[in-house]
Design a protein around this motif. Structure first.
Motif, PDB file in Angstrom:
ATOM      1  N   LEU B   8       0.889  -1.327   0.083  1.00 39.53           N
ATOM      2  CA  LEU B   8       0.696   0.268   0.122  1.00 39.53           C
ATOM      3  C   LEU B   8       0.941   1.430   0.611  1.00 39.53           C
ATOM      4  O   LEU B   8       1.607   1.290   1.100  1.00 39.53           O
ATOM      5  CB  LEU B   8      -1.004  -0.009   1.493  1.00 39.53           C
ATOM      6  CG  LEU B   8      -2.034  -0.911   0.945  1.00 39.53           C
ATOM      7  CD1 LEU B   8      -2.374  -0.350   2.688  1.00 39.53           C
ATOM      8  CD2 LEU B   8      -2.848  -1.698   0.346  1.00 39.53           C
ATOM      9  N   ALA B  22      -6.622   3.025   1.064  1.00 38.54           N
ATOM     10  CA  ALA B  22      -5.521   1.932   2.238  1.00 38.54           C
ATOM     11  C   ALA B  22      -5.987   1.545   3.303  1.00 38.54           C
ATOM     12  O   ALA B  22      -6.408   0.402   3.211  1.00 38.54           O
ATOM     13  CB  ALA B  22      -4.440   2.748   2.490  1.00 38.54           C
ATOM     14  N   LYS B  26      -6.697  -2.587   4.230  1.00 38.56           N
ATOM     15  CA  LYS B  26      -6.568  -2.548   5.290  1.00 38.56           C
ATOM     16  C   LYS B  26      -7.561  -3.754   5.970  1.00 38.56           C
ATOM     17  O   LYS B  26      -7.696  -4.305   6.934  1.00 38.56           O
ATOM     18  CB  LYS B  26      -6.044  -1.793   6.002  1.00 38.56           C
ATOM     19  CG  LYS B  26      -5.984  -2.045   7.606  1.00 38.56           C
ATOM     20  CD  LYS B  26      -4.758  -2.936   8.322  1.00 38.56           C
ATOM     21  CE  LYS B  26      -4.786  -3.044   9.524  1.00 38.56           C
ATOM     22  NZ  LYS B  26      -5.717  -1.814  10.631  1.00 38.56           N
ATOM     23  N   GLN B  36       2.894  -1.524   4.328  1.00 41.65           N
ATOM     24  CA  GLN B  36       2.727   0.175   3.367  1.00 41.65           C
ATOM     25  C   GLN B  36       4.051   0.744   3.723  1.00 41.65           C
ATOM     26  O   GLN B  36       4.761   0.095   3.978  1.00 41.65           O
ATOM     27  CB  GLN B  36       2.074   0.853   4.596  1.00 41.65           C
ATOM     28  CG  GLN B  36       2.645   0.825   6.209  1.00 41.65           C
ATOM     29  CD  GLN B  36       2.557   1.529   7.357  1.00 41.65           C
ATOM     30  OE1 GLN B  36       0.698   1.944   7.068  1.00 41.65           O
ATOM     31  NE2 GLN B  36       2.700   2.329   7.970  1.00 41.65           N
TER      32      GLN B  36
END
Lengths: 334, 334
Positions: B8, B22, B26, B36
């Protein structure tokens, strides 16, 4: 906008029906057609003067409009010769064919070299806004239907003509390819990106004189599952003050959908009106337009009379019996 | 389909809210996110391991997903450096930004040279059919709303998760950019050409096991004049067996339309159901999903209880109180 007047290209049409775009222009905007261009073997005839490209140019024609469906979905080499020569002699080209003029490299090259326009009316040429829903000045009528291809465009054109004849202020607003070619402008709604559909109809029907009517060509049907989203966008983007419900009584199922029967006129009326009032609480259904081409005169008149008794609103076949009743109802509304 | 799992990309997000794509991944598909990637000054944090491109590659990541909105609508030179390096190191890129990856010449050049994919999920990558309206096997639920952005995607994701937890067969079907990035596939319906909207939803929700539910993300609202055509296409293309009506009670007017008040839950229920039954006469409304994020617990519970009394159907905030009631109702239907 497509430059008018036109020379109507009938090509090598196998029959009159293949030239229905040319027929529409001839019927509804005869002033837009200076003549027709027919190739060897053409079986269609609009009753217009046959002209060479040179003669049409001298008569003032600005655009060669392809008024005929092509065979097999390709633009033949025989057509190409005429189209290329037309560009060279100073004509723009306009077409509603699925295969686009702009996808033919030779036409594009000649158009660029000569500075002429290629109008593919299946493709939007405008970046439409997202609809804002704000009230607009002037009045708007929308034709809605029980099904696709039940006569919504002809109903709108008939009403517009009757209004013009009476000296009322009106403008036919095309939302499909044939209507765009007939009038020289409009929105090819079925080719618009989803988010901009309603906005394209707001763009098409802007503020106008308080006593002016936009007569908006309908598309699809709220009850046609393939295209109902397009109809919905017309109802909300068009913000109509008036609806006319269009119907073809002899159809056995929804066009292209054998498993779907047609809705009743009342169901279309109630659903369309309820949705239209989200955008315009004053909207009214003003009458019914029935395509009776498959009924004899007695049956047609009886059918129309029956609708009038059942609904309390005027019903006519505007192409066969005139749009007077519908325009009377519209005039009474405003 | 976009290759999973993802790294991400949070870029230089100014706050947590800017990284909502994102966050969605998640929250709903944590198994799709190996880590990330944050640049200097990034203020968002998904609580995932911070990884370099190399570390993410070693951990199995296939695609770098842009999980953050860009500032000012441009892809900055700082972002570019990361994106180019990611392509060179073997990542595909996926983005829901308005400005497209494919319109950045340098990204296109590197992607071609390295054989990587650029996924712009705002743009359809499929040639969808025109809807045929034929009955399909399996079951489908559609989330409809009183307005845009009232929680239709979260409702569908909550229901899908609850069904998975119970061992029921279900698939969340994304119809918007965020949903597509979360799950790796779907239809960006707002960018589909009008004629193919309903067909794209038929394509998205094909024949399936008789006891399988497609949980279809809704878009827009029948009462939102800018986007109602998109909603209509979902109702007819989705051919739903069940509808859940979504609502946000504190909104003062329709999103982006100051002149339009919200419809009642009952109005949405009745209108959506009547239209849905054109495509699927067995369709039922199974309950209400209310986004209560702007209400305290007492007010939220009282509001939900009131809906249940008035309508006789279950009402919940599926994100706050769970989707159990709605899934119970769905299970009772099938």
């Amino acid at each position: 906008m497509i430059k008018t007047p036109y020379l109507l290209f009938l090509g090598d049409a196998p029959d009159q029906l293949a030239a229905k775009v040319a027929q529409g222009i001839k019927d509804w905007r005869p002033e837009n057609a200076v003549g027709q261009f027919r190739m060897d073997g053409c079986k269609a005839d609009m009753g217009l003067a046959d002209m060479t490209l040179e003669e049409a140019k001298a008569a003032g024609a600005k655009t060669l409009v392809i008024g005929v469906a092509n065979r097999g979905g390709i633009i033949s080499q025989e057509w190409k010769k005429v189209l290329v020569t037309a560009l060279e002699e100073g004509f723009d080209l306009a077409s509603g064919l699925h295969n686009l003029l702009r996808e033919e490299a030779d036409l594009v090259a000649v158009a660029e070299a000569t500075g002429r326009m290629l109008h593919d009316v299946r493709i939007p040429e405008v970046k439409y806004p997202i609809a804002n829903g704000e009230p607009r000045k002037g009045k708007r009528l929308l034709a809605v239907g029980t099904d696709c291809s039940v006569g919504k465009m002809y109903t709108a054109l008939c009403m517009d003509k009757e209004m013009q004849d009476r000296g009322m202020k009106s403008t036919f607003r095309a939302t499909g390819q044939t209507g765009i070619l007939i009038t020289g402008g409009g929105v090819p709604l079925d080719a618009v990106i989803a988010d901009f559909m309603a906005g394209s109809i707001e763009w098409l029907t802007p503020d106008n004189d308080e006593d002016h009517w936009d007569i908006i060509e309908g598309q699809g049907s709220l009850f046609h599952v393939s295209y109902s989203g397009v109809t919905m966008a017309l109802i909300h983007g068009g913000q109509p003050d008036a609806l006319v419900v269009c119907h073809e009584p002899t159809r056995e199922h929804m066009r292209g959908l054998p498993g779907y029967s047609l809705p009743s006129l009342e169901a279309v009326r109630d659903m369309a009106l309820q949705l239209a009032r989200v955008a315009n609480p004053a909207c009214e259904v003003i009458g019914y337009a029935v395509n009776t081409q498959n009924m004899d005169d007695d049956a047609a008149r009886a059918y129309l009379a029956d609708i009038e008794v059942k609904t309390g609103l005027p019903a006519t076949d505007p192409y066969r019996y005139g749009a007077g009743k519908l325009v009377d109802a519209l005039a009474a509304l405003s």
